[in-house]
Design a protein around this motif. Structure first.
Motif, short mmCIF file in Angstrom:
data_model
loop_
_atom_site.label_atom_id
_atom_site.label_comp_id
_atom_site.label_asym_id
_atom_site.label_seq_id
_atom_site.Cartn_x
_atom_site.Cartn_y
_atom_site.Cartn_z
N LYS A 85 0.83 -1.20 0.00
CA LYS A 85 0.00 0.00 0.00
C LYS A 85 0.87 1.26 0.00
N ALA A 86 1.95 1.24 0.79
CA ALA A 86 2.85 2.38 0.84
C ALA A 86 3.57 2.58 -0.50
N GLU A 87 4.03 1.49 -1.10
CA GLU A 87 4.72 1.60 -2.39
C GLU A 87 3.78 2.14 -3.47
N LEU A 88 2.56 1.67 -3.49
CA LEU A 88 1.59 2.15 -4.48
C LEU A 88 1.32 3.63 -4.30
N SER A 89 1.24 4.05 -3.05
CA SER A 89 0.97 5.47 -2.77
C SER A 89 2.12 6.35 -3.26
N VAL A 90 3.34 5.94 -2.96
CA VAL A 90 4.51 6.74 -3.35
C VAL A 90 4.61 6.83 -4.87
N ARG A 91 4.30 5.74 -5.54
CA ARG A 91 4.45 5.69 -7.00
C ARG A 91 3.17 6.09 -7.74
N ARG A 92 2.11 6.36 -6.99
CA ARG A 92 0.83 6.75 -7.58
C ARG A 92 0.33 5.70 -8.57
N LEU A 93 0.42 4.46 -8.14
CA LEU A 93 -0.08 3.35 -8.94
C LEU A 93 -1.35 2.80 -8.31
N PRO A 94 -2.29 2.36 -9.11
CA PRO A 94 -3.53 1.77 -8.57
C PRO A 94 -3.26 0.35 -8.06
N PRO A 95 -4.15 -0.18 -7.23
CA PRO A 95 -3.97 -1.54 -6.71
C PRO A 95 -4.48 -2.62 -7.65
N ARG A 96 -4.82 -2.25 -8.85
CA ARG A 96 -5.51 -3.15 -9.79
C ARG A 96 -4.85 -4.53 -9.92
N HIS A 97 -3.54 -4.55 -10.15
CA HIS A 97 -2.87 -5.82 -10.44
C HIS A 97 -2.90 -6.75 -9.22
N ALA A 98 -2.69 -6.19 -8.04
CA ALA A 98 -2.74 -7.01 -6.83
C ALA A 98 -4.14 -7.53 -6.58
N LEU A 99 -5.13 -6.71 -6.83
CA LEU A 99 -6.52 -7.14 -6.62
C LEU A 99 -6.91 -8.24 -7.61
N GLU A 100 -6.39 -8.17 -8.83
CA GLU A 100 -6.68 -9.23 -9.79
C GLU A 100 -6.07 -10.56 -9.34
N LEU A 101 -4.90 -10.51 -8.74
CA LEU A 101 -4.32 -11.75 -8.22
C LEU A 101 -5.16 -12.32 -7.09
N LEU A 102 -5.72 -11.46 -6.26
CA LEU A 102 -6.63 -11.97 -5.23
C LEU A 102 -7.85 -12.63 -5.86
N ASP A 103 -8.30 -12.12 -7.01
CA ASP A 103 -9.40 -12.78 -7.73
C ASP A 103 -8.99 -14.20 -8.13
N ALA A 104 -7.73 -14.37 -8.56
CA ALA A 104 -7.26 -15.71 -8.92
C ALA A 104 -7.27 -16.63 -7.71
N PHE A 105 -6.89 -16.10 -6.55
CA PHE A 105 -6.87 -16.94 -5.35
C PHE A 105 -8.29 -17.28 -4.89
#
Length: 298
Positions: A85-105
């Motif tokens: 969450k901290a890395e995404l905030s610093v880089r201004r990236l959305p959580p989309r890719h991580a959330l898609e992996l949770l969909d796979a799980f």
């Protein structure tokens, strides 16, 4: 059934050095390694939930939902989510890719069989392709240029892992990623995955899938030459070369009775060959990029 309070309680102890392919090796620039390892650790936490043998599906889903909410801020903080969450905030990236992996799980929690290749690739769209896309996004690469070949490589890596681990997945989790129609074509059965040596029909099915991985890797072979960041290009070239060698090995070797993994020395040598070939082409990559962009514009 065991009731566990958080994703942390399900951790297997497996880390990025235990994976079959490099994860944020020292080819990656130090300024990007932290973001990639934070992503890996978050994804590993979700994967450990999905693979926990003692949790019922509904509890797995609840824990995965908790990880998603912690990452997006929709729920309480979770130590497994905070670094990413901290890395995404610093880089201004959305959580989309991580959330898609949770969909796979979540799929893993609900589903343990796949009917055909298309169904398996749909799973790879969520379980593998977001990994490559995230790494490329962290490096600021152009999605229009690089996501397509990256998706092909990531799908191949996922299926290679499925083939390598097919016996273990069946024995430990009653999970079979090998498409049923592929097994049927060769007269193989799911029960054969429980044997100590693959019977000829199962070997034929595994060879078919390894061949499909080589096709995917051929589709993705251009990726290192499309990437602007040289260090990332070399990392992907090494991974791609390792995947090709493993796929060819799976054409000939039985993952139920043999290790189809590289030793450290062979691993390094194969990776080095991929790196050297990409470095040799690097001065001429402009024409490859132009051709790729012209193809995308058609």
């Amino acid at each position: 059934m065991t009731t566990l309070d958080s994703a942390t309680d399900t951790r297997s102890g497996k880390g990025h050095r235990d994976e079959n392919f490099p994860v944020a090796s020292h080819l990656i620039h130090p300024r990007h390694r932290g973001a990639i390892l934070a992503f890996y650790d978050f994804v590993r936490a979700g994967d450990d939930v999905a693979d926990h043998a003692d949790l019922p599906p509904e509890r797995k889903i609840a824990l995965l939902d908790g990880l998603a909410d912690a990452l997006t801020g929709a729920g309480p903080a979770d130590p497994e989510a905070e670094p990413l969450k901290a890395e995404l905030s610093v880089r201004r990236l959305p959580p989309r890719h991580a959330l898609e992996l949770l969909d796979a799980f979540r799929m893993d929690a609900r589903k343990n069989r796949y009917a055909d290749w298309d169904e398996l690739i749909h799973y790879c769209r969520y379980s593998a392709m977001p990994v490559g896309r995230y790494v490329l996004d962290v490096h600021g690469e152009d999605p229009a240029r690089v996501w397509g070949p990256s998706d092909a490589i990531c799908a191949a890596l996922q299926v290679i892992n499925h083939i390598q681990d097919c016996g273990k997945d069946f024995r430990d989790l009653d999970r079979v990623y090998l498409p049923q129609d592929c097994l049927d074509r060769h007269g193989a059965s799911v029960a054969m995955l429980g044997e100590t040596k693959a019977p000829p029909p199962l070997r034929a099915a595994l060879r078919e899938l390894a061949g499909r991985c080589l096709v995917l890797l051929d589709e993705g072979a251009v990726l290192p030459d499309l990437i602007d960041d040289t260090r990332l290009a070399l990392e992907i070239a090494a991974i791609h070369r390792l995947a090709v060698v493993l796929s060819k090995g799976l054409l000939e070797r039985d993952p139920l009775s043999e290790k189809v993994h590289h030793g450290k020395a062979a691993f390094a040598l194969v990776a080095l060959r991929g790196v050297a070939a990409t470095l040799a082409r690097r001065p001429f990559r402009g024409r490859v990029v132009r051709a790729a962009m012209q193809g995308a514009a058609r």
